[in-house]
Design an enzyme around this catalytic site. Structure first.
Site, PDB file in Angstrom:
ATOM      1  CG  HIS A   5      -1.632  -1.315   1.414  1.00 25.93           C
ATOM      2  ND1 HIS A   5      -1.155  -2.258   2.296  1.00 25.93           N
ATOM      3  CD2 HIS A   5      -2.709  -1.854   0.818  1.00 25.93           C
ATOM      4  CE1 HIS A   5      -1.930  -3.344   2.233  1.00 25.93           C
ATOM      5  NE2 HIS A   5      -2.873  -3.129   1.350  1.00 25.93           N
TER       6      HIS A   5
HETATM    7  S1  FES Z   1       1.747  -0.539   3.333  1.00 19.79           S
HETATM    8 FE1  FES Z   1       0.194  -1.984   3.740  1.00 19.79          FE
HETATM    9  S2  FES Z   1       1.308  -3.714   4.406  1.00 19.79           S
HETATM   10 FE2  FES Z   1       2.837  -2.219   4.055  1.00 19.79          FE
END
Ligand code: FES
Length: 141
Positions: free
Chosen positions: A98
């Site tokens: 993410h």
């Molecule tokens: S940014 Fe979501 S698991 Fe690392």
């Protein structure tokens, strides 16, 4: 960078260059918890609550698991513009899941999904070269 296993978790041992250590001055204002004050008991032993988050400034010891949902961040040590990273990138780690980014001390950048810096496990040096993970002067983790 070497990876060892501790309690089923990958632990990175990274010998940082002087440039990598110097980059931490530049990222101080860009990270969410520069002094590792959030959840310190869980994420940063007292002796690592400093800018470099380590006992020896050049050696980073950190759990290679993103504090968001547990993905594995990748090493992105080369500074400068590159895909998925800002143009003023100073080197660090990118979690591809993410998009959380961490500096060369595992400090999470501001406004990222990961809530905390990468965990620094308890550790200690026995003599100059032997590193023990999961244990320090206060006992076992
Ligand atoms: S940014 Fe979501 S698991 Fe690392």
């Amino acid at each position: 960078m070497r990876t060892v296993e501790w309690r089923g978790k990958p632990v990175w041992i990274l010998k940082r260059t002087p440039e990598m250590v110097a980059s931490l001055k530049k990222t101080d204002g860009k990270v969410a918890d520069a002094d590792s004050k959030r959840n310190p008991e869980e994420f940063t032993p007292e002796y690592c609550r400093n800018e470099h988050r380590s006992i020896k400034p050049e050696i980073l010891v950190a759990v290679g698991i993103c504090t968001h949902l547990g993905c594995s961040p990748s090493s992105k040590f080369t500074p400068g513009p590159q895909p998925s990273l800002p143009d003023d990138w100073e080197g660090g780690f990118l979690c591809p899941c993410h998009g959380s980014t961490f500096d060369m001390a595992g400090r999470v950048y501001k406004n990222k999904p990961a809530p905390d810096n990468l965990q620094v496990p308890r550790h200690m040096y026995m003599g100059d070269t032997k590193l023990v993970i999961g244990k320090d002067e206060k006992g076992e983790a």
